[in-house]
Design a protein around this motif. Sequence first.
Motif, PDB file in Angstrom:
ATOM      1  N   VAL A 122     -28.547  -8.363   8.107  1.00  0.00           N
ATOM      2  CA  VAL A 122     -29.966  -8.883   7.081  1.00  0.00           C
ATOM      3  C   VAL A 122     -29.035  -8.370   5.642  1.00  0.00           C
ATOM      4  O   VAL A 122     -28.993  -7.721   5.479  1.00  0.00           O
ATOM      5  CB  VAL A 122     -31.233  -7.834   7.173  1.00  0.00           C
ATOM      6  N   GLY A 186     -35.784 -10.803   4.992  1.00  0.00           N
ATOM      7  CA  GLY A 186     -36.423  -9.758   5.555  1.00  0.00           C
ATOM      8  C   GLY A 186     -36.300  -8.415   5.296  1.00  0.00           C
ATOM      9  O   GLY A 186     -34.920  -8.269   4.275  1.00  0.00           O
ATOM     10  N   PHE A 187     -36.964  -7.235   6.074  1.00  0.00           N
ATOM     11  CA  PHE A 187     -36.594  -5.828   5.279  1.00  0.00           C
ATOM     12  C   PHE A 187     -35.551  -6.016   6.427  1.00  0.00           C
ATOM     13  O   PHE A 187     -35.449  -5.370   7.374  1.00  0.00           O
ATOM     14  CB  PHE A 187     -37.904  -5.528   5.691  1.00  0.00           C
ATOM     15  N   ALA A 188     -34.685  -5.392   5.743  1.00  0.00           N
ATOM     16  CA  ALA A 188     -33.539  -4.179   6.070  1.00  0.00           C
ATOM     17  C   ALA A 188     -32.885  -3.549   6.057  1.00  0.00           C
ATOM     18  O   ALA A 188     -33.895  -3.175   5.612  1.00  0.00           O
ATOM     19  CB  ALA A 188     -32.158  -5.185   4.985  1.00  0.00           C
ATOM     20  N   ALA A 189     -32.833  -2.075   6.952  1.00  0.00           N
ATOM     21  CA  ALA A 189     -32.256  -0.661   7.003  1.00  0.00           C
ATOM     22  C   ALA A 189     -31.390  -0.176   6.501  1.00  0.00           C
ATOM     23  O   ALA A 189     -30.339  -0.650   6.795  1.00  0.00           O
ATOM     24  CB  ALA A 189     -33.244   0.099   8.456  1.00  0.00           C
ATOM     25  N   VAL A 190     -31.725   0.468   5.918  1.00  0.00           N
ATOM     26  CA  VAL A 190     -30.393   0.549   5.082  1.00  0.00           C
ATOM     27  C   VAL A 190     -30.257   2.267   5.431  1.00  0.00           C
ATOM     28  O   VAL A 190     -31.316   3.316   4.457  1.00  0.00           O
ATOM     29  CB  VAL A 190     -30.381   0.699   2.877  1.00  0.00           C
TER      30      VAL A 190
END
Lengths: 191, 191
Positions: A122, A186-190
Amino acid sequence: MANISILGTGNMGQAIGGLVAKGGNTVQQLNTSSAGEAVTGDIVVLAVPHSALADIVATRGDQLAGKIVVDLTNPVDLATFDNLTVPADGSAAAELAKELPQSKVVKAFNTNFAGTLATGSVGSETTAVLIAGDDADAKAAVAEFVSAAGLRAVDAGSLKRARELESLAFLQISLAAGEKLSWNGGFAAVA
Amino acid sequence: MANISILGTGNMGQAIGGLVAKGGNTVQQLNTSSAGEAVTGDIVVLAVPHSALADIVATRGDQLAGKIVVDLTNPVDLATFDNLTVPADGSAAAELAKELPQSKVVKAFNTNFAGTLATGSVGSETTAVLIAGDDADAKAAVAEFVSAAGLRAVDAGSLKRARELESLAFLQISLAAGEKLSWNGGFAAVA
């Protein structure tokens, strides 16, 4: 090696089938025309629209006993696009778990757009699959095939957290529909 | 140039104060020891914990009439860390809007960790500020000072979407507390 059955051969079913193969696991892919064929996997991914769950429970509920059942549905009210069709304090996954008391229901993949499962990213982040459930072993089994395919498996907590996962997905879909997020992003998890 | 008042001088208040200044707007920063000082901004950011809202409504409610009021609170139940303290079909922002019928309540910044407002990025993505509200002009005014500071302003829809923004933030906080997301990261919005 895990045996994984996937019900549904749409975008999500295909993308998850690709992940299973990539991770060296065995995949059985079924769709509505495979009604006579029994589910053989220990993990069964229901890669179908939310509206199809009731029929699966009715026709294959018995076959799912003892298995890990992965729910990726998002119960978005397609008429209004302004709310979910499940009770506000519940989730599609919680309702499914009630219908399948003999199965270990896990929520996963509902916050991932299909394209990001296929590419594995993502934006510049590795695609994270958020996994919620009440059975630690079931979550670990799902995490294992996700990790084997090179994605990041994230334990998001108990099945109660499916409510937040479904909220996040609803927001993500609504923003993508409004062209404020990409359907390939979309929403990426960092971390 | 907008005049923006910020109630609260904690991490979030300081970070948002920095954004306002960076964008060339005027900031008035108030905290609990400024009780005698009237709010002068046209936009008032309540950079306080959710538990402090009732007191602000009681003591400054009249001053907030006619103003844009930005709610960034997350009503996480700190005793259980397992749910929010607002009704499941509502949000802290919706409740605040009921208490302040003369104000234009906007939900914003609640999905941003303070560090990502200061640095302007979440991983390699520009920090996105998700903004929900029922008044288009109020949302545009907030988006303007966010954009002026170099961040990405994203219109997330009506104030009803504050429910999803608060769900997302709860999930994000819960994952960060479990060391699955970074307090300097979180969910990045990939366009």
